[in-house]
Design an enzyme around this catalytic site. Structure first.
Site, PDB file in Angstrom:
ATOM      1  N   GLY A  16       0.827  -1.220   0.000  1.00 24.31           N
ATOM      2  CA  GLY A  16       0.000   0.000   0.000  1.00 24.31           C
ATOM      3  C   GLY A  16       0.851   1.257   0.000  1.00 24.31           C
ATOM      4  O   GLY A  16       0.518   2.244   0.666  1.00 24.31           O
ATOM      5  N   ARG A  19       0.824   5.759  -1.954  1.00 25.48           N
ATOM      6  CA  ARG A  19       0.537   7.095  -1.396  1.00 25.48           C
ATOM      7  C   ARG A  19       0.490   7.023   0.133  1.00 25.48           C
ATOM      8  O   ARG A  19       0.654   5.950   0.727  1.00 25.48           O
ATOM      9  CB  ARG A  19      -0.791   7.621  -1.937  1.00 25.48           C
ATOM     10  CG  ARG A  19      -1.990   6.871  -1.393  1.00 25.48           C
ATOM     11  CD  ARG A  19      -3.310   7.471  -1.853  1.00 25.48           C
ATOM     12  NE  ARG A  19      -4.399   7.067  -0.972  1.00 25.48           N
ATOM     13  CZ  ARG A  19      -5.664   7.388  -1.155  1.00 25.48           C
ATOM     14  NH1 ARG A  19      -6.013   8.104  -2.202  1.00 25.48           N
ATOM     15  NH2 ARG A  19      -6.588   7.003  -0.303  1.00 25.48           N
ATOM     16  N   ASP A  66      -2.105  -7.136  -5.183  1.00 27.26           N
ATOM     17  CA  ASP A  66      -3.193  -7.037  -4.212  1.00 27.26           C
ATOM     18  C   ASP A  66      -2.779  -7.891  -3.009  1.00 27.26           C
ATOM     19  O   ASP A  66      -2.726  -9.124  -3.110  1.00 27.26           O
ATOM     20  CB  ASP A  66      -4.484  -7.564  -4.854  1.00 27.26           C
ATOM     21  CG  ASP A  66      -5.674  -7.488  -3.907  1.00 27.26           C
ATOM     22  OD1 ASP A  66      -5.458  -7.382  -2.677  1.00 27.26           O
ATOM     23  OD2 ASP A  66      -6.812  -7.555  -4.390  1.00 27.26           O
ATOM     24  N   ASN A  93       1.154  -2.471   5.440  1.00 29.11           N
ATOM     25  CA  ASN A  93       0.514  -1.151   5.589  1.00 29.11           C
ATOM     26  C   ASN A  93      -0.799  -1.035   4.828  1.00 29.11           C
ATOM     27  O   ASN A  93      -1.651  -0.236   5.203  1.00 29.11           O
ATOM     28  CB  ASN A  93       1.506  -0.071   5.117  1.00 29.11           C
ATOM     29  CG  ASN A  93       0.826   1.253   4.878  1.00 29.11           C
ATOM     30  OD1 ASN A  93       0.593   2.032   5.802  1.00 29.11           O
ATOM     31  ND2 ASN A  93       0.481   1.529   3.615  1.00 29.11           N
ATOM     32  N   SER A 145      -4.148   0.176  14.257  1.00 28.93           N
ATOM     33  CA  SER A 145      -4.764   1.490  14.483  1.00 28.93           C
ATOM     34  C   SER A 145      -5.225   1.578  15.939  1.00 28.93           C
ATOM     35  O   SER A 145      -5.564   0.542  16.540  1.00 28.93           O
ATOM     36  CB  SER A 145      -5.974   1.674  13.566  1.00 28.93           C
ATOM     37  OG  SER A 145      -6.725   2.806  13.966  1.00 28.93           O
ATOM     38  N   TYR A 158     -13.597  -2.136  10.556  1.00 32.50           N
ATOM     39  CA  TYR A 158     -12.208  -1.654  10.602  1.00 32.50           C
ATOM     40  C   TYR A 158     -11.580  -1.980  11.963  1.00 32.50           C
ATOM     41  O   TYR A 158     -10.451  -2.483  12.041  1.00 32.50           O
ATOM     42  CB  TYR A 158     -12.220  -0.147  10.350  1.00 32.50           C
ATOM     43  CG  TYR A 158     -10.869   0.520  10.263  1.00 32.50           C
ATOM     44  CD1 TYR A 158     -10.072   0.376   9.122  1.00 32.50           C
ATOM     45  CD2 TYR A 158     -10.390   1.307  11.303  1.00 32.50           C
ATOM     46  CE1 TYR A 158      -8.838   1.020   9.040  1.00 32.50           C
ATOM     47  CE2 TYR A 158      -9.167   1.946  11.219  1.00 32.50           C
ATOM     48  CZ  TYR A 158      -8.396   1.799  10.083  1.00 32.50           C
ATOM     49  OH  TYR A 158      -7.170   2.427  10.001  1.00 32.50           O
ATOM     50  N   ALA A 160     -12.433  -4.317  14.070  1.00 35.58           N
ATOM     51  CA  ALA A 160     -12.222  -5.766  14.187  1.00 35.58           C
ATOM     52  C   ALA A 160     -10.987  -6.193  13.396  1.00 35.58           C
ATOM     53  O   ALA A 160     -10.190  -7.020  13.855  1.00 35.58           O
ATOM     54  CB  ALA A 160     -13.463  -6.517  13.698  1.00 35.58           C
ATOM     55  N   LYS A 162      -8.339  -4.386  12.679  1.00 32.33           N
ATOM     56  CA  LYS A 162      -7.113  -3.878  13.311  1.00 32.33           C
ATOM     57  C   LYS A 162      -6.834  -4.590  14.635  1.00 32.33           C
ATOM     58  O   LYS A 162      -5.674  -4.837  14.975  1.00 32.33           O
ATOM     59  CB  LYS A 162      -7.199  -2.360  13.507  1.00 32.33           C
ATOM     60  CG  LYS A 162      -7.284  -1.573  12.183  1.00 32.33           C
ATOM     61  CD  LYS A 162      -6.054  -1.801  11.303  1.00 32.33           C
ATOM     62  CE  LYS A 162      -6.013  -0.887  10.098  1.00 32.33           C
ATOM     63  NZ  LYS A 162      -4.809  -1.069   9.269  1.00 32.33           N
ATOM     64  N   ILE A 191      -3.847  10.428  11.779  1.00 35.42           N
ATOM     65  CA  ILE A 191      -2.715  10.848  10.960  1.00 35.42           C
ATOM     66  C   ILE A 191      -3.235  11.588   9.728  1.00 35.42           C
ATOM     67  O   ILE A 191      -4.178  11.120   9.074  1.00 35.42           O
ATOM     68  CB  ILE A 191      -1.880   9.620  10.502  1.00 35.42           C
ATOM     69  CG1 ILE A 191      -1.443   8.762  11.698  1.00 35.42           C
ATOM     70  CG2 ILE A 191      -0.685  10.071   9.656  1.00 35.42           C
ATOM     71  CD1 ILE A 191      -0.542   9.431  12.710  1.00 35.42           C
TER      72      ILE A 191
HETATM   73  P1  NAD Z   1      -4.437   5.610   2.099  1.00 30.47           P
HETATM   74  O1  NAD Z   1      -5.819   5.249   1.705  1.00 30.47           O
HETATM   75  O2  NAD Z   1      -3.946   6.998   1.837  1.00 30.47           O
HETATM   76  O3  NAD Z   1      -3.388   4.576   1.466  1.00 30.47           O
HETATM   77  C1  NAD Z   1      -3.632   3.186   1.454  1.00 30.47           C
HETATM   78  C2  NAD Z   1      -2.947   2.582   0.240  1.00 30.47           C
HETATM   79  O4  NAD Z   1      -3.202   1.168   0.247  1.00 30.47           O
HETATM   80  C3  NAD Z   1      -3.494   3.127  -1.089  1.00 30.47           C
HETATM   81  O5  NAD Z   1      -2.429   3.485  -1.946  1.00 30.47           O
HETATM   82  C4  NAD Z   1      -4.295   1.950  -1.649  1.00 30.47           C
HETATM   83  O6  NAD Z   1      -4.336   1.898  -3.067  1.00 30.47           O
HETATM   84  C5  NAD Z   1      -3.536   0.767  -1.066  1.00 30.47           C
HETATM   85  N1  NAD Z   1      -4.326  -0.472  -1.040  1.00 30.47           N
HETATM   86  C6  NAD Z   1      -5.641  -0.606  -0.765  1.00 30.47           C
HETATM   87  N2  NAD Z   1      -6.011  -1.892  -0.875  1.00 30.47           N
HETATM   88  C7  NAD Z   1      -4.903  -2.602  -1.203  1.00 30.47           C
HETATM   89  C8  NAD Z   1      -4.641  -3.973  -1.457  1.00 30.47           C
HETATM   90  N3  NAD Z   1      -5.612  -4.894  -1.402  1.00 30.47           N
HETATM   91  N4  NAD Z   1      -3.371  -4.345  -1.766  1.00 30.47           N
HETATM   92  C9  NAD Z   1      -2.391  -3.417  -1.861  1.00 30.47           C
HETATM   93  N5  NAD Z   1      -2.572  -2.112  -1.651  1.00 30.47           N
HETATM   94  C10 NAD Z   1      -3.828  -1.696  -1.323  1.00 30.47           C
HETATM   95  O7  NAD Z   1      -4.360   5.285   3.680  1.00 30.47           O
HETATM   96  P2  NAD Z   1      -3.314   5.778   4.797  1.00 30.47           P
HETATM   97  O8  NAD Z   1      -3.966   6.799   5.639  1.00 30.47           O
HETATM   98  O9  NAD Z   1      -1.986   6.050   4.196  1.00 30.47           O
HETATM   99  O10 NAD Z   1      -3.258   4.451   5.681  1.00 30.47           O
HETATM  100  C11 NAD Z   1      -2.231   3.490   5.587  1.00 30.47           C
HETATM  101  C12 NAD Z   1      -2.418   2.476   6.718  1.00 30.47           C
HETATM  102  O11 NAD Z   1      -2.411   3.159   7.977  1.00 30.47           O
HETATM  103  C13 NAD Z   1      -3.744   1.714   6.657  1.00 30.47           C
HETATM  104  O12 NAD Z   1      -3.548   0.377   7.072  1.00 30.47           O
HETATM  105  C14 NAD Z   1      -4.608   2.461   7.651  1.00 30.47           C
HETATM  106  O13 NAD Z   1      -5.630   1.642   8.168  1.00 30.47           O
HETATM  107  C15 NAD Z   1      -3.578   2.797   8.708  1.00 30.47           C
HETATM  108  N6  NAD Z   1      -3.970   3.910   9.578  1.00 30.47           N
HETATM  109  C16 NAD Z   1      -4.190   5.164   9.082  1.00 30.47           C
HETATM  110  C17 NAD Z   1      -4.555   6.181   9.957  1.00 30.47           C
HETATM  111  C18 NAD Z   1      -4.792   7.581   9.495  1.00 30.47           C
HETATM  112  O14 NAD Z   1      -5.187   8.413  10.322  1.00 30.47           O
HETATM  113  N7  NAD Z   1      -4.582   7.911   8.230  1.00 30.47           N
HETATM  114  C19 NAD Z   1      -4.701   5.910  11.331  1.00 30.47           C
HETATM  115  C20 NAD Z   1      -4.460   4.617  11.799  1.00 30.47           C
HETATM  116  C21 NAD Z   1      -4.091   3.633  10.909  1.00 30.47           C
END
Ligand code: NAD
Length: 251
Positions: A16, A19, A66, A93, A145, A158, A160, A162, A191
């Site tokens: 992931g 981005r 994926d 991630n 998370s 979500y 469950a 995490k 974040i």
């Molecule tokens: P985001 O949506 O900006 O990025 C997630 C990336 O994962 C995207 O590029 C997407 O295309 C990719 N992705 C989705 N499904 C996929 C798959 N099946 N295989 C491969 N790639 C896939 O999200 P983010 O905010 O950067 O979050 C990243 C991680 O951090 C996630 O696991 C999210 O749950 C966790 N998180 C984020 C926050 C926050 O506040 N942003 C807080 C706690 C946890």
């Protein structure tokens, strides 16, 4: 600390990473000397991400995969070995949300979130175990998370997934501790990223009141924690959950 043996760089896979937090994790690890394997389902984003790291002179490769599909997970690990010869670090991630209150949540929203977030973490970890066993070393960092620790109305699927990642991380740590493979989880709080940019201002304001540091975190805050847990500086740390949340959740 990024040399695995002699002049060979340490190698990290980040799922992931087209981005957001995943990209920043890839960038920070790359800037520390890791060779980085970026991976995502978003091919266009992946191409851009790889270009940015190449411009920063970071050794990297992008693999469209994926994380929740067995074949893709295995293909991704094989590509990393083929390109860089080893895998020292896996960062699980990739994650998604499909929010909704339980009474209105349909099965698809439940299944998809559990599949990508939790099953994806299992499949990738399983795929990477063989080369890590051969090397007798490895470090996995799973992005959970704070929602997995405290729950959240409207995010049962979500939360469950995490919480499941945390249970999986601890089990993995127990199975592979004596083999030299560590696994830890990071529980980010709020974040700033594209995932959270879509939340209404009112929700964001409400969240700020729950954060002792009265600020949202950045992807770099999470990436720095990943860097530590992945490194030999954390060589006696396994099965732990590190919150990166400005003090929101205190055990
Ligand atoms: P985001 O949506 O900006 O990025 C997630 C990336 O994962 C995207 O590029 C997407 O295309 C990719 N992705 C989705 N499904 C996929 C798959 N099946 N295989 C491969 N790639 C896939 O999200 P983010 O905010 O950067 O979050 C990243 C991680 O951090 C996630 O696991 C999210 O749950 C966790 N998180 C984020 C926050 C926050 O506040 N942003 C807080 C706690 C946890």
């Amino acid at each position: 600390m990024t040399e695995s043996n002699g002049s060979q760089p340490r190698v990290a896979i980040v799922t992931g990473s087209a981005r957001g937090i995943g990209f920043e994790i890839a960038r920070v690890l790359g800037s520390e000397g890791y060779a980085v394997v970026l991976s995502d389902i978003n091919e266009e984003g992946l191409t851009t991400a790889v270009r940015k790291l190449e411009e920063a002179k970071i050794a990297c490769v992008g693999v469209k995969a994926d994380a929740s599909q067995t074949e893709d997970a295995e293909k991704l690990v094989a590509a990393a070995i083929e390109k860089f010869g080893r895998v020292d670090v896996l960062v699980n991630n990739a994650g998604i949300t499909r929010d909704g209150l339980i009474m209105r949540m349909d099965e698809n929203a439940w299944d998809l979130v559990l599949k990508v977030n939790l099953k994806g973490t299992f499949l990738m970890s399983k795929a990477v175990v063989r080369p890590m066993l051969k090397q007798k070393s490895g470090s996995i960092v799973n992005i959970a998370s704070v929602i997995g620790l405290m729950g959240n109305a409207g995010q049962a699927n979500y939360a469950a997934s995490k919480a499941g990642i945390i249970g999986f991380t601890k089990s993995f740590a127990k199975e592979f501790g004596r083999k030299g493979i560590r696994a830890n989880a990071i529980a980010p709080g709020f974040i700033q990223s594209e995932m959270t940019a879509v939340l209404p201002e009112k929700v964001k304001e409400q969240m700020l009141t729950q954060i002792p540091m009265e600020a949202f975190g950045t992807p770099t805050d999470v990436a720095n924690a990943v860097s530590f847990l992945a490194s030999d500086k954390a060589s006696y740390i396994t099965g732990q959950v590190l919150t990166v949340d400005g003090g929101m959740v205190m055990a």
